[in-house]
Design a protein around this motif. Sequence first.
Motif, PDB file in Angstrom:
ATOM      1  N   ILE A  53       0.029  50.347  44.643  1.00 15.59           N
ATOM      2  CA  ILE A  53       0.741  50.140  45.903  1.00 15.59           C
ATOM      3  C   ILE A  53      -0.208  50.471  47.049  1.00 15.59           C
ATOM      4  O   ILE A  53      -0.741  51.577  47.131  1.00 15.59           O
ATOM      5  CB  ILE A  53       1.995  51.019  45.991  1.00 15.59           C
ATOM      6  CG1 ILE A  53       2.879  50.815  44.746  1.00 15.59           C
ATOM      7  CG2 ILE A  53       2.788  50.697  47.251  1.00 15.59           C
ATOM      8  CD1 ILE A  53       4.067  51.761  44.687  1.00 15.59           C
ATOM      9  N   LEU A  54      -0.415  49.503  47.923  1.00 11.98           N
ATOM     10  CA  LEU A  54      -1.320  49.656  49.067  1.00 11.98           C
ATOM     11  C   LEU A  54      -0.509  50.006  50.310  1.00 11.98           C
ATOM     12  O   LEU A  54       0.344  49.229  50.748  1.00 11.98           O
ATOM     13  CB  LEU A  54      -2.103  48.360  49.291  1.00 11.98           C
ATOM     14  CG  LEU A  54      -3.041  48.329  50.499  1.00 11.98           C
ATOM     15  CD1 LEU A  54      -4.151  49.354  50.339  1.00 11.98           C
ATOM     16  CD2 LEU A  54      -3.633  46.932  50.670  1.00 11.98           C
ATOM     17  N   VAL A  80      -4.253  53.934  48.441  1.00 12.30           N
ATOM     18  CA  VAL A  80      -3.764  53.165  47.289  1.00 12.30           C
ATOM     19  C   VAL A  80      -3.207  54.131  46.252  1.00 12.30           C
ATOM     20  O   VAL A  80      -3.899  55.032  45.774  1.00 12.30           O
ATOM     21  CB  VAL A  80      -4.887  52.311  46.657  1.00 12.30           C
ATOM     22  CG1 VAL A  80      -4.346  51.540  45.447  1.00 12.30           C
ATOM     23  CG2 VAL A  80      -5.463  51.350  47.681  1.00 12.30           C
ATOM     24  N   LEU A  81      -1.927  53.933  45.909  1.00  8.46           N
ATOM     25  CA  LEU A  81      -1.257  54.777  44.921  1.00  8.46           C
ATOM     26  C   LEU A  81      -1.113  53.999  43.617  1.00  8.46           C
ATOM     27  O   LEU A  81      -0.654  52.858  43.607  1.00  8.46           O
ATOM     28  CB  LEU A  81       0.125  55.188  45.429  1.00  8.46           C
ATOM     29  CG  LEU A  81       0.907  56.148  44.525  1.00  8.46           C
ATOM     30  CD1 LEU A  81       0.293  57.539  44.577  1.00  8.46           C
ATOM     31  CD2 LEU A  81       2.381  56.196  44.922  1.00  8.46           C
ATOM     32  N   ARG A  82      -1.523  54.621  42.512  1.00  7.40           N
ATOM     33  CA  ARG A  82      -1.320  54.001  41.199  1.00  7.40           C
ATOM     34  C   ARG A  82      -0.148  54.691  40.526  1.00  7.40           C
ATOM     35  O   ARG A  82      -0.041  55.905  40.504  1.00  7.40           O
ATOM     36  CB  ARG A  82      -2.578  54.088  40.343  1.00  7.40           C
ATOM     37  CG  ARG A  82      -3.237  55.443  40.309  1.00  7.40           C
ATOM     38  CD  ARG A  82      -4.527  55.408  39.505  1.00  7.40           C
ATOM     39  NE  ARG A  82      -5.239  56.676  39.550  1.00  7.40           N
ATOM     40  CZ  ARG A  82      -4.946  57.722  38.793  1.00  7.40           C
ATOM     41  NH1 ARG A  82      -3.962  57.638  37.918  1.00  7.40           N
ATOM     42  NH2 ARG A  82      -5.629  58.839  38.901  1.00  7.40           N
ATOM     43  N   VAL A  83       0.752  53.885  39.959  1.00 10.56           N
ATOM     44  CA  VAL A  83       1.971  54.393  39.328  1.00 10.56           C
ATOM     45  C   VAL A  83       2.146  53.712  37.984  1.00 10.56           C
ATOM     46  O   VAL A  83       1.938  52.508  37.840  1.00 10.56           O
ATOM     47  CB  VAL A  83       3.215  54.116  40.205  1.00 10.56           C
ATOM     48  CG1 VAL A  83       4.452  54.768  39.591  1.00 10.56           C
ATOM     49  CG2 VAL A  83       3.004  54.587  41.619  1.00 10.56           C
ATOM     50  N   ILE A 121       0.949  45.700  45.008  1.00 14.66           N
ATOM     51  CA  ILE A 121       1.952  45.593  46.070  1.00 14.66           C
ATOM     52  C   ILE A 121       1.356  46.074  47.383  1.00 14.66           C
ATOM     53  O   ILE A 121       0.839  47.194  47.462  1.00 14.66           O
ATOM     54  CB  ILE A 121       3.197  46.436  45.726  1.00 14.66           C
ATOM     55  CG1 ILE A 121       3.797  45.960  44.387  1.00 14.66           C
ATOM     56  CG2 ILE A 121       4.223  46.365  46.840  1.00 14.66           C
ATOM     57  CD1 ILE A 121       4.832  46.900  43.830  1.00 14.66           C
ATOM     58  N   GLU A 122       1.420  45.238  48.402  1.00 19.08           N
ATOM     59  CA  GLU A 122       1.013  45.617  49.751  1.00 19.08           C
ATOM     60  C   GLU A 122       2.297  45.845  50.536  1.00 19.08           C
ATOM     61  O   GLU A 122       3.105  44.936  50.707  1.00 19.08           O
ATOM     62  CB  GLU A 122       0.164  44.514  50.380  1.00 19.08           C
ATOM     63  CG  GLU A 122      -0.778  44.997  51.468  1.00 19.08           C
ATOM     64  CD  GLU A 122      -0.064  45.178  52.778  1.00 19.08           C
ATOM     65  OE1 GLU A 122      -0.346  46.160  53.482  1.00 19.08           O
ATOM     66  OE2 GLU A 122       0.785  44.344  53.107  1.00 19.08           O
ATOM     67  N   LEU A 127       7.659  44.292  52.791  1.00 17.72           N
ATOM     68  CA  LEU A 127       8.724  44.412  53.787  1.00 17.72           C
ATOM     69  C   LEU A 127       9.003  43.077  54.456  1.00 17.72           C
ATOM     70  O   LEU A 127      10.159  42.710  54.672  1.00 17.72           O
ATOM     71  CB  LEU A 127       8.341  45.460  54.833  1.00 17.72           C
ATOM     72  CG  LEU A 127       8.236  46.906  54.345  1.00 17.72           C
ATOM     73  CD1 LEU A 127       7.741  47.805  55.473  1.00 17.72           C
ATOM     74  CD2 LEU A 127       9.557  47.411  53.809  1.00 17.72           C
ATOM     75  N   ARG A 128       7.945  42.335  54.759  1.00 20.23           N
ATOM     76  CA  ARG A 128       8.136  41.029  55.388  1.00 20.23           C
ATOM     77  C   ARG A 128       8.837  40.059  54.442  1.00 20.23           C
ATOM     78  O   ARG A 128       9.715  39.298  54.844  1.00 20.23           O
ATOM     79  CB  ARG A 128       6.786  40.455  55.822  1.00 20.23           C
ATOM     80  CG  ARG A 128       6.210  41.092  57.082  1.00 20.23           C
ATOM     81  CD  ARG A 128       5.048  40.284  57.629  1.00 20.23           C
ATOM     82  NE  ARG A 128       3.907  40.332  56.727  1.00 20.23           N
ATOM     83  CZ  ARG A 128       2.933  41.220  56.804  1.00 20.23           C
ATOM     84  NH1 ARG A 128       2.959  42.144  57.760  1.00 20.23           N
ATOM     85  NH2 ARG A 128       1.925  41.201  55.960  1.00 20.23           N
TER      86      ARG A 128
END
Length: 301
Positions: A53-54, A80-83, A121-122, A127-128
């Motif tokens: 997730i960016l 950047v989060l890695r899950v 995911i950015e 959101l857009r």
Amino acid sequence: MRIITISLILLLTGSGGLYAQKPPFNGMTQNIGYDKMIPPLGIEVTYNKTVHILFPSRIKYVDLGSAYLIAGKADATENVLRVKAAIENFSGETNFSVVCENGNFYTFNARYAQEPELLSIEIADLLRQQGIKDKPNQISVGLADLGHNSPTLIDLIMRTIYRNNDRKIRHLGYMAFGVQTTIKGLYVNDGLLYIHVQIRNTTNIPFTIDFTRFKVSDKKLVKQTATQEKVIIPLRAFNEEIEIGGKSTVRTVFALPKFTLPDDKVLLFDLIEKDGGRHQSVRIESSDLLLAKTISKLKTN
């Protein structure tokens, strides 16, 4: 006894459902309405693949709702989060929350999927795509290192200074070895100092930055000691780059905390090249700080 049991079940499940009959809290309380809730974003995770997730700014805090998840910042990154799932095929949902350096708070619901629909995911794009204009899944929070200053406002000010790209000051700079560092503007708001810096590399050799440093030093031309220098650590930096390529220019906006600069002191901005000797050092005097523009005169829309 059986009839009483059936009646009790009907009482709890009828007219509003089981959840409408939860026991009340002790003491005076008020229910939290759904209009006060931050709707979470839905994320699918799996065991054999990692979801990245960016976020729009550096990650400051992550909280996982259960041991079903493992997460952390991706190596050599700050935003950047890695899950991924810690166990295979966990049932139900869990959640996690993220706070970013710009003060935005994000909340997510996570469930297991053998093949997640999205692996990269950015957040802004997500959101857009979901048609979220007011970003109800995020809210600005206070951060300890900023005191009473709003991280959202600080981010907005830095972005506006960068976008406007005005040249408010023309006498502060340093040039050596084909590299030129210029202070384009000084701004103040609510006790914070914003410094707009431009670095231009006129050579064909990339200029790789080892570190940047702001420090308050004596004006006297004597050998500096630890007691004569005070390092000022920036609270935030917008568009900070590690490398300035050949024949290219980079601009950065720094936000510095409140500090004093007596007449016998100067503020030095040092730019140290990694594995090289093309170091830069810009000298800012107390009289220069008096030229700083107030943000009230800066359009932030």
